[in-house]
Structure formats: structure tokens, C-alpha cells
Write a protein that holds these residues in place. Structure first.
Motif: not given
Length: 135
Positions: A17-24, A44-60
Motif C-alpha cells: 500500500l505504501i509503495a502503491t501510494a508512491v506509485d500512484y 516511472l510510478g512502478v520504478v519508484l514504487g518498486g524501490l520503496t517496496f524493496f526497501l520495506l520488504a528487505h528490512g521489515w
């Protein structure tokens, strides 16, 4: 579903949801304010949303701290690349229906999350047992 699996799934949804918010937000700003084409704005949205998700997924989400971010990053890149393609295609196809582009984007991203992103991230990109086969 075990308690741990449920917590992981809920964390993945929150992160998504957080990554999707960034994406949208990027999609809407790019498409509506800067008049970038729908395909480019979606990418562009998917790229930045994907980066957001990766960082959250890796650490949390998948508790991957302490594991190789490089090998997970490479595996995630393949999952994310497929996600990018599927999100763009699904958005374009669904946008042909008589519905607003942002509804098309939401419907497409839900399908991609359920059938592509979550299963591949959980069982491959961030899987603990794959670590000994790091790239």
C-alpha cells in the motif's frame, strides 16, 4: 495459515500500500500535471514504487536484514521487471474499458500483486533457503 505467515502477509500488504501510494502519486503527477504519456507515467510510478517496496520488504516484511541485499536485490529485480511489464500491460488493457485510468491502474495492480508479486517475493526473491545459492 500460521500466525507468522499472516503477519508476513499483512506486512506485505501494508508495504504494498505504501509503495502503491508512491506509485500512484508519481503516476498522477506525471500524467496529469506534466502530461507525460500514460505508459511512461506508469513506468516511472512502478520504478519508484518498486524501490520503496524493496526497501520495506528487505528490512521489515520478510525479515531479510543480515542476508545479502545484493542477491535479494537481483532476484527482486527479476520479479519487479515482470511486475513492471504486467502492470503496464494490465493498465493499458483495462483502461480500454469505459472506466477512469486510475481505476484501471488499481485493478491491474491488485491482480499483479496477488498473482505475481507476493508469491514470487515470498517464495523466491526473499526466501531464506535460497541464500546459499546467492548470485
Amino acid at each position: 495459515m500460521t500466525r507468522k505467515s499472516l503477519i508476513t502477509f499483512l506486512r506485505a500488504n501494508i508495504s504494498s500500500l505504501i509503495a502503491t501510494a508512491v506509485d500512484y502519486i508519481i503516476l498522477i503527477i506525471s500524467y496529469k500535471l506534466f502530461h507525460i504519456g500514460l505508459e511512461s507515467a506508469t513506468i516511472l510510478g512502478v520504478v519508484l514504487g518498486g524501490l520503496t517496496f524493496f526497501l520495506l520488504a528487505h528490512g521489515w516484511v520478510f525479515d531479510a536484514s543480515g542476508r545479502s541485499i545484493r542477491s535479494e536485490g537481483i532476484r527482486f529485480f527479476f520479479v519487479w521487471s515482470g511486475s513492471l511489464i504486467l502492470n503496464v500491460i494490465s493498465t493499458i488493457i483495462i483502461a480500454k474499458l469505459p472506466i477512469p485510468y486510475y481505476i484501471a491502474r488499481v485493478l491491474g495492480s491488485i491482480l499483479v500483486f496477488i498473482f505475481w508479486n507476493y508469491p514470487l517475493n515470498k517464495f523466491w526473491a526473499f526466501a531464506k533457503k535460497l541464500e546459499k545459492y546467492s548470485l
